[in-house]
Design a protein around this motif. Sequence first.
Motif, PDB file in Angstrom:
ATOM      1  N   LEU A  11      14.972 -26.536  22.639  1.00 13.64           N
ATOM      2  CA  LEU A  11      14.128 -26.073  21.395  1.00 13.64           C
ATOM      3  C   LEU A  11      14.015 -25.684  20.637  1.00 13.64           C
ATOM      4  CD1 LEU A  11      12.159 -29.832  22.033  1.00 13.64           C
ATOM      5  CD2 LEU A  11      14.308 -29.540  20.408  1.00 13.64           C
ATOM      6  N   PHE A  12      13.516 -24.479  21.966  1.00  7.94           N
ATOM      7  CA  PHE A  12      13.508 -23.265  21.653  1.00  7.94           C
ATOM      8  C   PHE A  12      14.461 -22.109  21.167  1.00  7.94           C
ATOM      9  CE2 PHE A  12      12.478 -18.558  22.881  1.00  7.94           C
ATOM     10  CZ  PHE A  12      11.283 -18.162  22.653  1.00  7.94           C
ATOM     11  N   GLY A  13      15.327 -22.108  21.744  1.00  9.97           N
ATOM     12  CA  GLY A  13      16.668 -21.482  21.482  1.00  9.97           C
ATOM     13  C   GLY A  13      17.231 -21.544  20.117  1.00  9.97           C
ATOM     14  N   ILE A  14      16.941 -23.525  19.413  1.00 13.65           N
ATOM     15  CA  ILE A  14      17.021 -24.042  18.637  1.00 13.65           C
ATOM     16  C   ILE A  14      16.432 -23.467  16.863  1.00 13.65           C
ATOM     17  CG2 ILE A  14      17.465 -26.192  16.972  1.00 13.65           C
ATOM     18  CD1 ILE A  14      18.561 -27.173  19.707  1.00 13.65           C
ATOM     19  N   PHE A  34       5.761 -21.043  10.321  1.00 15.24           N
ATOM     20  CA  PHE A  34       6.721 -21.281  11.240  1.00 15.24           C
ATOM     21  C   PHE A  34       5.366 -21.677  12.170  1.00 15.24           C
ATOM     22  CE2 PHE A  34       7.087 -19.447  15.688  1.00 15.24           C
ATOM     23  CZ  PHE A  34       8.072 -20.531  15.885  1.00 15.24           C
ATOM     24  N   LEU A  35       4.279 -20.510  12.324  1.00 14.88           N
ATOM     25  CA  LEU A  35       3.038 -21.392  12.752  1.00 14.88           C
ATOM     26  C   LEU A  35       2.634 -22.261  12.479  1.00 14.88           C
ATOM     27  CD1 LEU A  35       1.591 -18.205  13.590  1.00 14.88           C
ATOM     28  CD2 LEU A  35       2.653 -18.996  15.114  1.00 14.88           C
ATOM     29  N   ALA A  36       2.678 -22.675  11.843  1.00 16.19           N
ATOM     30  CA  ALA A  36       2.248 -24.001  11.011  1.00 16.19           C
ATOM     31  C   ALA A  36       2.667 -25.374  11.580  1.00 16.19           C
ATOM     32  CB  ALA A  36       1.921 -24.289   9.692  1.00 16.19           C
ATOM     33  N   ALA A  37       4.239 -25.535  11.678  1.00 17.75           N
ATOM     34  CA  ALA A  37       4.901 -25.796  11.961  1.00 17.75           C
ATOM     35  C   ALA A  37       4.767 -26.388  13.378  1.00 17.75           C
ATOM     36  CB  ALA A  37       6.416 -26.091  11.752  1.00 17.75           C
ATOM     37  N   MET A  38       4.821 -24.997  14.393  1.00 22.16           N
ATOM     38  CA  MET A  38       4.616 -24.977  15.915  1.00 22.16           C
ATOM     39  C   MET A  38       3.666 -26.028  16.258  1.00 22.16           C
ATOM     40  SD  MET A  38       4.658 -21.696  18.182  1.00 22.16           S
ATOM     41  CE  MET A  38       2.892 -21.468  18.499  1.00 22.16           C
ATOM     42  N   CYS A  97      10.033 -16.433  17.310  1.00 21.75           N
ATOM     43  CA  CYS A  97       8.626 -17.339  17.749  1.00 21.75           C
ATOM     44  C   CYS A  97       8.087 -17.106  18.665  1.00 21.75           C
ATOM     45  CB  CYS A  97      10.163 -16.984  19.523  1.00 21.75           C
ATOM     46  SG  CYS A  97       9.626 -15.114  20.409  1.00 21.75           S
ATOM     47  N   PRO A  98       7.012 -17.626  19.507  1.00 20.02           N
ATOM     48  CA  PRO A  98       5.856 -17.443  19.343  1.00 20.02           C
ATOM     49  C   PRO A  98       4.535 -15.609  19.090  1.00 20.02           C
ATOM     50  CG  PRO A  98       6.162 -19.322  20.253  1.00 20.02           C
ATOM     51  CD  PRO A  98       7.657 -18.655  19.836  1.00 20.02           C
ATOM     52  N   GLY A  99       5.348 -15.591  20.258  1.00 16.03           N
ATOM     53  CA  GLY A  99       4.728 -13.961  20.490  1.00 16.03           C
ATOM     54  C   GLY A  99       5.223 -13.591  19.165  1.00 16.03           C
ATOM     55  N   PRO A 100       6.371 -12.928  18.443  1.00 12.05           N
ATOM     56  CA  PRO A 100       7.028 -12.151  17.942  1.00 12.05           C
ATOM     57  C   PRO A 100       5.440 -13.454  15.953  1.00 12.05           C
ATOM     58  CG  PRO A 100       7.994 -12.533  18.520  1.00 12.05           C
ATOM     59  CD  PRO A 100       7.368 -13.202  19.198  1.00 12.05           C
ATOM     60  N   LEU A 137       1.476 -12.379  11.347  1.00  6.58           N
ATOM     61  CA  LEU A 137       0.716 -12.627  10.697  1.00  6.58           C
ATOM     62  C   LEU A 137       0.385 -11.114  10.870  1.00  6.58           C
ATOM     63  CD1 LEU A 137      -1.113 -15.795  12.896  1.00  6.58           C
ATOM     64  CD2 LEU A 137       0.221 -15.750  10.419  1.00  6.58           C
ATOM     65  N   GLY A 138       0.282 -10.732  11.514  1.00  3.80           N
ATOM     66  CA  GLY A 138      -0.424  -9.297  11.680  1.00  3.80           C
ATOM     67  C   GLY A 138      -0.181  -8.244  10.181  1.00  3.80           C
ATOM     68  N   THR A 139       1.291  -8.800  10.011  1.00  2.58           N
ATOM     69  CA  THR A 139       1.967  -7.822   8.983  1.00  2.58           C
ATOM     70  C   THR A 139       2.150  -8.164   7.545  1.00  2.58           C
ATOM     71  OG1 THR A 139       4.759  -8.525   9.615  1.00  2.58           O
ATOM     72  CG2 THR A 139       3.789  -6.762  11.099  1.00  2.58           C
TER      73      THR A 139
END
Length: 140
Positions: free
Chosen positions: A94-97, A123-127, A105-108, A113-115
Amino acid sequence: MKAMARLLVSLIAGGLFGAGLIISQMVNPARVLGFLDVAGTWDPTLAFVLAGALAVSVPGHWLVRRIGTPVLDRKSHLPPPGRPDRRLIAGAVLFGIGWGLVGFCPGPALAALGTGEAKAFGFLAAMATGMWLFGRIAGR
């Protein structure tokens, strides 16, 4: 005092990780998707970032296993040895898809957000929604 030191070390490590993601442009979904586009205009940048990560993490894991007890915690938090189970494999798939579809992915995404990257917020809302749904389903 130990808790404050652990928090400070975590803050510094997270800041360095986020800065590395921004400097290497891994917060740019186009950079990641370019790496995955092996049939088109392939961008090898991510391969160098991954190689750099391995160059740091492999000796780090070796050192943690050799030392045993960490300085700022009671035990190390490495995964146990053994074969991966179905849940880990399903999560990796699921992560790869998701990574291949949107280039985040979560880290980037958190670093983006800072940029001010608008796509990172979506993406973060969906995650977060997916994590909440998993918690509801797994709790049954």
